[in-house]
Design a protein around this motif. Structure first.
Motif, PDB file in Angstrom:
ATOM      1  N   UNK C 365       0.842  -1.199   0.000  1.00 58.09           N
ATOM      2  CA  UNK C 365       0.000   0.000   0.000  1.00 58.09           C
ATOM      3  C   UNK C 365       0.868   1.237   0.000  1.00 58.09           C
ATOM      4  N   UNK C 366       1.954   1.168   0.790  1.00 58.36           N
ATOM      5  CA  UNK C 366       2.854   2.312   0.865  1.00 58.36           C
ATOM      6  C   UNK C 366       3.494   2.621  -0.482  1.00 58.36           C
ATOM      7  N   UNK C 367       4.141   1.601  -1.043  1.00 51.91           N
ATOM      8  CA  UNK C 367       4.792   1.827  -2.335  1.00 51.91           C
ATOM      9  C   UNK C 367       3.758   2.157  -3.390  1.00 51.91           C
ATOM     10  N   UNK C 542       6.661   6.157   6.846  1.00 58.98           N
ATOM     11  CA  UNK C 542       5.445   6.676   7.467  1.00 58.98           C
ATOM     12  C   UNK C 542       4.311   5.661   7.426  1.00 58.98           C
ATOM     13  N   UNK C 543       4.128   5.057   6.257  1.00 54.12           N
ATOM     14  CA  UNK C 543       3.047   4.085   6.123  1.00 54.12           C
ATOM     15  C   UNK C 543       3.250   2.915   7.072  1.00 54.12           C
ATOM     16  N   UNK C 544       4.492   2.458   7.162  1.00 57.88           N
ATOM     17  CA  UNK C 544       4.753   1.334   8.044  1.00 57.88           C
ATOM     18  C   UNK C 544       4.464   1.715   9.493  1.00 57.88           C
ATOM     19  N   UNK C 545       4.822   2.919   9.832  1.00 56.08           N
ATOM     20  CA  UNK C 545       4.564   3.406  11.176  1.00 56.08           C
ATOM     21  C   UNK C 545       3.060   3.426  11.441  1.00 56.08           C
ATOM     22  N   UNK C 546       2.331   3.972  10.478  1.00 54.37           N
ATOM     23  CA  UNK C 546       0.879   4.023  10.597  1.00 54.37           C
ATOM     24  C   UNK C 546       0.307   2.619  10.752  1.00 54.37           C
ATOM     25  N   UNK C 547       0.827   1.720   9.953  1.00 51.39           N
ATOM     26  CA  UNK C 547       0.352   0.343  10.024  1.00 51.39           C
ATOM     27  C   UNK C 547       0.583  -0.206  11.421  1.00 51.39           C
ATOM     28  N   UNK C 548       1.779   0.027  11.922  1.00 52.70           N
ATOM     29  CA  UNK C 548       2.125  -0.472  13.241  1.00 52.70           C
ATOM     30  C   UNK C 548       1.193   0.099  14.301  1.00 52.70           C
ATOM     31  N   UNK C 570     -10.612   1.490  16.732  1.00 52.22           N
ATOM     32  CA  UNK C 570     -10.775   2.520  17.745  1.00 52.22           C
ATOM     33  C   UNK C 570      -9.910   2.254  18.969  1.00 52.22           C
ATOM     34  N   UNK C 571      -9.616   0.943  19.167  1.00 47.66           N
ATOM     35  CA  UNK C 571      -8.847   0.623  20.367  1.00 47.66           C
ATOM     36  C   UNK C 571      -7.350   0.728  20.135  1.00 47.66           C
ATOM     37  N   UNK C 572      -6.943   0.927  18.879  1.00 41.34           N
ATOM     38  CA  UNK C 572      -5.506   0.990  18.616  1.00 41.34           C
ATOM     39  C   UNK C 572      -4.968   2.369  18.957  1.00 41.34           C
ATOM     40  N   UNK C 573      -3.655   2.485  18.852  1.00 43.98           N
ATOM     41  CA  UNK C 573      -3.017   3.775  19.113  1.00 43.98           C
ATOM     42  C   UNK C 573      -3.597   4.859  18.222  1.00 43.98           C
ATOM     43  N   UNK C 574      -3.836   4.449  17.017  1.00 43.08           N
ATOM     44  CA  UNK C 574      -4.384   5.399  16.051  1.00 43.08           C
ATOM     45  C   UNK C 574      -5.733   5.927  16.528  1.00 43.08           C
ATOM     46  N   UNK C 575      -6.538   5.017  17.024  1.00 39.61           N
ATOM     47  CA  UNK C 575      -7.850   5.444  17.496  1.00 39.61           C
ATOM     48  C   UNK C 575      -7.731   6.356  18.703  1.00 39.61           C
ATOM     49  N   UNK C 576      -6.823   6.001  19.598  1.00 36.95           N
ATOM     50  CA  UNK C 576      -6.612   6.828  20.794  1.00 36.95           C
ATOM     51  C   UNK C 576      -6.247   8.245  20.377  1.00 36.95           C
ATOM     52  N   UNK C 577      -5.307   8.313  19.455  1.00 35.69           N
ATOM     53  CA  UNK C 577      -4.870   9.635  18.996  1.00 35.69           C
ATOM     54  C   UNK C 577      -6.037  10.406  18.395  1.00 35.69           C
TER      55      UNK C 577
END
Lengths: 157, 78, 693
Positions: C365-367, C542-548, C570-577
């Motif tokens: 997805x990133x590439x 960046x994409x890999x970071x987002x994925x993580x 929603x429960x992931x870091x991304x959701x928290x942020x």
């Protein structure tokens, strides 16, 4: 003979201006969903404002050039530049048509849903039709230029 | 004598003086705009940038710059 | 040496010590220096920066008779003063690195200007060869040059070349090898008149006594000191007793100013030009030249006060049509290859699901997100390189300069701004050639407001979902909004922050030329490479970071399902942020998911659409309907405006940092965030006021 050429240039210029005008109409009807009724020529121009500006510019250049005449440096310049731009537009349109065909092809091969592509209609665009006489004008202006520089042979104009 | 900005199109002018700061003067001089040399005004668009021919090459100068170069007419419109 | 040895050329003997010959290329801009560089190196070159500076350094390799040549392309300059970074870099390379040979590329049709640099190079003490380029054009203009006489007068080899046709280059290479490593004697190329020469003698003797003769040509030092060269003065003050030399120079200057009655620098420049005139008169026969050249003829219309800008807009329109429309089939191809085929291939395979997700959603997805735009960008660069090499870009800058000045920019700013519509990253890098610091900074800071191609999918998605009838119009309004904001921001920056005087516009207008396909290809490839590496690596990481951050959360590992299941996400870091930022975005009517999408967009605007789809648990087809239930047309428009403005993507920020430094990177970040927020607020406010929901 000279007069005929100048008139030819003027008419080509007017043709481009007409395209510009139609293009604007086309744009208005698409962008604002206004129904203008059916004007047959509308199918031959793009509905893109940039296109309108470009054809308008080319038209103005030709009209100025036709008015001043190719024996005047200023006139020759505008005819030449107008010719260059019109020719570029011509080839660009061809490329776009090619891209459209390629796109349909690619999408079809991949099994995706592809739209239709009316080749004939895209080829009949104003920029291609008027591009032919414009090409002629370009070639003409270059020959005039070459002749100009040979005037030191003493045979003058 | 007048600023280059006011020289008529197609004329030949001789540079009398350059009234600019050190850096600009230096740059202009190096491009060939030396007091005493003759340049040709190729195109001038009224208030706006102008195109001159100096030492065989074409140079476009902004309005501010051409106001700082003082010239005198050598030959009028050609 | 035994009797059996044949005579070995000096260069080959050097081979025992150093395996290669170092060559520097110097010359005015627009003389075909880069063509010669390309021809000699055959594309075997790499680009970097001169240490500590933002000026580009090009180094390449070539081969002659088994010997390796290392060729450095010095920045194009008209002189070697201390007034500009380019000139300093060029002359310091020659003085400090002492290349074995310096090749001065000269435009045969503009000798009067070009020989000025030649003289400076000779005075500097370089081991010089003059490559007299563009001989074909000179012939066309009726200029006949007596090459041998010129070589005699200058005291160095002069090689006529026609670089674009590869004429004379073999001879050039051979001569480079032949004279490599010679140490030229001090010669008097320009006689500055009795009084000045006396002082030069005095100062150079002093310099020799101080032991400077090892590193420098003492006559050159003396001349520079008389010209009050600031860099030389600085360097001298750092060495033992150098200050005495500086003092002596000062008194010489005062004395000379009195005796000559004029500024010494000006005097010396005049003397040089007089000498150049002499040289030219001795070596040249000028035949009849054509009244009007083709370039002039074209220029009349192209730089016309009325037609000039419309012509420019027409050319720009065609440029963009070419880069966008013709690229479509290729973009679709890329999209299919990566986001469909490869993606499906991986997800359909038997790999462990975590690895699958990492490969598919992370890497592919990133590439993919970068590569989809590649055709677009390559075509844009191709067209731009073509226009540059033809010579049009200089005219464009000229035509629009006055307008740009009113907006606080310069005519040369137009090129980065145009590139910015393709991708902001190379656009920021393209601000380098703008000489004035303030102009450069303002231009670079304003570039992110040019809607790059990555933002287009976002516009299309929302415009299509909320304004289906006026789609094209809405998208265009975004581009225009960007332009207006850019104008406003530039003006504000200029009036308040960068209050330096507006720079003087001086630009050479080279004659129009039919560009060489080879050079265009090389230029395009260089720019594309830079884009891929700079932008590519940042986006990928960046994409890999987002994925993580999406597959893990404070409760631990959530698994790849998180990317498909919004409640899990929603429960992931991304959701928290996202929830963290929710409060900030409440007044704008956006929920936490929109906030998350924006967060991802910080990495690369290309991924906003994909992220939005995942967050709302929608597929491509029903995304529009789903969005309709979360946004209103008003909030959607505000959202689009926010995406336009809020922050330069990570790669662009990296570019700004490398061009201007941390401070300006932060400035860009902060001002855009603030601008975006208040812009969106303003839109909502006005909208509500007018009556939208």
């Amino acid at each position: 003979m000279k007069i005929i050429i100048r008139l030819g240039i003027l008419f080509t210029g007017l043709g481009y201006i007409l395209m510009a005008f139609l293009s604007v109409l086309n744009w208005i009807s698409t962008a604002f969903s206004v129904n203008i009724g059916y004007i047959p020529l509308l199918d031959y121009v793009s509905n893109d404002l940039g296109y309108a500006l470009s054809t308008f510019t080319i038209g103005m250049l030709f009209i100025y050039g036709g008015w001043k005449g190719p024996s005047d440096v200023k006139g020759l310049s505008t005819i030449l530049v107008g010719g260059i731009l019109a020719t570029a537009l011509f080839f660009l349109q061809l490329l776009i048509v090619g891209a459209g065909i390629a796109d349909v092809f690619i999408l079809a091969v991949a099994g995706e849903e592809a739209g239709e592509y009316d080749i004939l209609r895209s080829l009949l665009q104003g920029s291609i039709l008027l591009g032919l006489p414009a090409l002629g004008l370009l070639a003409y202006s270059i020959t005039v230029f070459k002749k100009m520089n040979r005037k030191d042979t003493g045979y003058g104009d | 004598m007048m600023p280059l900005a006011f020289a008529p199109e197609g004329s030949l002018v001789r540079i009398i003086d350059i009234m600019a700061g050190r850096g600009l003067t230096r740059r202009l001089i190096e491009m060939g705009l030396v007091p005493g040399s003759v340049i040709k005004v190729v195109k001038t668009m009224g208030p706006g940038p102008i195109v001159i021919e100096v030492k065989g090459t074409r140079l476009a100068l902004g309005h501010g710059v051409s106001m700082k170069i003082l010239v005198e007419l050598v030959e009028g419109r050609i | 040496m035994s009797h059996c040895d044949t005579w070995i050329p000096k260069a080959r003997r050097k081979k025992e010590k150093e395996a290669k010959i170092r060559v520097a290329l110097a010359g005015n801009p627009n003389v075909g220096k880069s063509v010669i560089f390309n021809e000699l190196t055959g594309g075997r070159a790499w680009v970097g920066n001169w240490p500590g500076k933002t000026v580009e350094k090009k180094v390449g390799v070539s081969e002659v008779d088994g010997l390796e040549l290392e060729i450095v392309d010095l920045p194009g300059t008209y002189s070697l003063t201390a007034y500009s970074i380019d000139e300093l870099i060029a002359r310091n390379y020659i003085v400090d690195e002492k290349p074995d040979t310096v090749v001065n590329v000269v435009n045969a049709t503009a000798l009067e200007r070009n020989l000025y640099l030649t003289i400076q190079l000779l005075e500097l003490g370089s081991n010089l060869i003059v490559a007299l380029n563009m001989m074909d054009l000179a012939e066309k203009e009726g200029i006949k040059i007596n090459v041998r006489k010129m070589s005699q007068i200058l005291g160095v080899p002069v090689i006529p070349t026609v670089a674009i046709k590869h004429v004379g280059l073999d001879e050039l290479k051979e001569t480079i090898v032949k004279i490599a490593g010679k140490k030229p004697k001090t010669r008097k190329i320009v006689d500055y008149g009795k009084t000045v020469e006396r002082e030069i003698e005095k100062l150079s003797r002093m310099a020799r006594e101080l032991g400077l003769g090892e590193k420098y040509d003492c006559r050159w030092l003396a001349i520079k000191l008389l010209e009050k060269d600031s860099e030389i003065e600085q360097k001298l003050l750092l060495i033992n007793n150098g200050c005495r030399l500086v003092e002596a120079a000062k008194s010489s200057r005062i004395m000379l100013a009195r005796e000559l009655g004029m500024d010494i620098e000006e005097y010396m420049v005049e003397k040089r030009y007089l000498r150049i005139k002499e040289i030219i008169e001795a070596c040249i026969e000028k035949g009849a030249s054509p009244e009007v050249s083709l370039s002039d003829l074209v220029d009349y219309a192209v730089t016309h006060r009325v037609f000039g800008i419309p012509v420019m807009l027409t050319i720009l329109y065609m440029l963009f049509q070419f880069a966008f429309t013709v690229a479509i089939p290729l973009m679709d191809l890329m999209d299919l290859l990566f986001n469909t085929y490869l993606y499906d291939l991986i997800t359909g395979s038997q790999l462990p699901s975590l690895l699958k997700s990492f490969l598919a959603d992370g890497i592919v997805a990133g590439i993919g997100s970068i590569l989809v735009f590649l055709p677009n960008i390559v075509l844009l660069f191709l067209a731009l390189s073509f226009l540059e090499d033809v010579g049009y870009m200089a005219r464009a800058a000229f035509v629009i300069d006055r307008l740009m000045h009113k907006l606080g920019l310069t005519g040369k700013s137009i090129i980065p701004l145009i590139i910015g519509f393709g991708c902001n990253v190379p656009a920021v890098m393209a601000t380098r050639p703008i000489e004035d610091e303030d102009d450069r900074k303002v231009t670079a800071l304003v570039v992110p407001l040019m809607s790059c191609s990555a933002r287009l999918p976002v516009y299309l998605l929302f415009a299509g979902a909320f304004f289906p009838a006026y789609q094209g119009f809405i998208v265009t309004s975004m581009y225009l909004l960007g332009l207006f904001l850019a104008i406003g921001v530039a003006l504000i920056f200029r009036k308040l922050v960068f209050r330096g005087p507006t720079s003087a516009f001086i630009m050479e207008l080279p004659p129009y030329m039919i560009p060489l396909a080879k050079n265009i290809k090389l230029k395009t490839w260089e720019r594309t490479k830079r884009f891929l590496f700079k932008a590519g690596t940042v986006i990928l990481v960046g994409m890999l970071l987002v994925w993580l951050l999406s597959v893990t959360g404070p409760q631990g590992f959530l698994g790849s399902k998180a990317l498909e299941d919004a409640t899990l996400l929603e429960k992931s870091w991304v959701g928290i942020l996202g929830h963290l930022f929710e409060g900030v975005f409440k007044p704008l009517g956006w929920d936490w998911r929109a906030a998350v999408a924006l967060l991802f967009g910080f990495i690369a605007k290309e991924i906003v659409v994909g992220t939005t789809a995942i967050l709302y648990g929608a597929t491509e087809e029903n995304l529009k309907t789903v969005l309709n239930s979360v946004f209103t047309p008003l909030t959607a428009y505000a959202y689009m405006a926010f995406v336009l403005t809020y922050v330069p993507c990570l790669a662009t920020l990296a570019a700004i940092k490398s061009e201007l430094g941390w401070k300006y990177m932060l400035l860009a970040l902060v001002y855009e965030l603030a601008l975006a927020y208040f812009l969106a607020l303003g839109i909502i406010f006005i909208g509500k006021f007018i009556g939208f929901r």
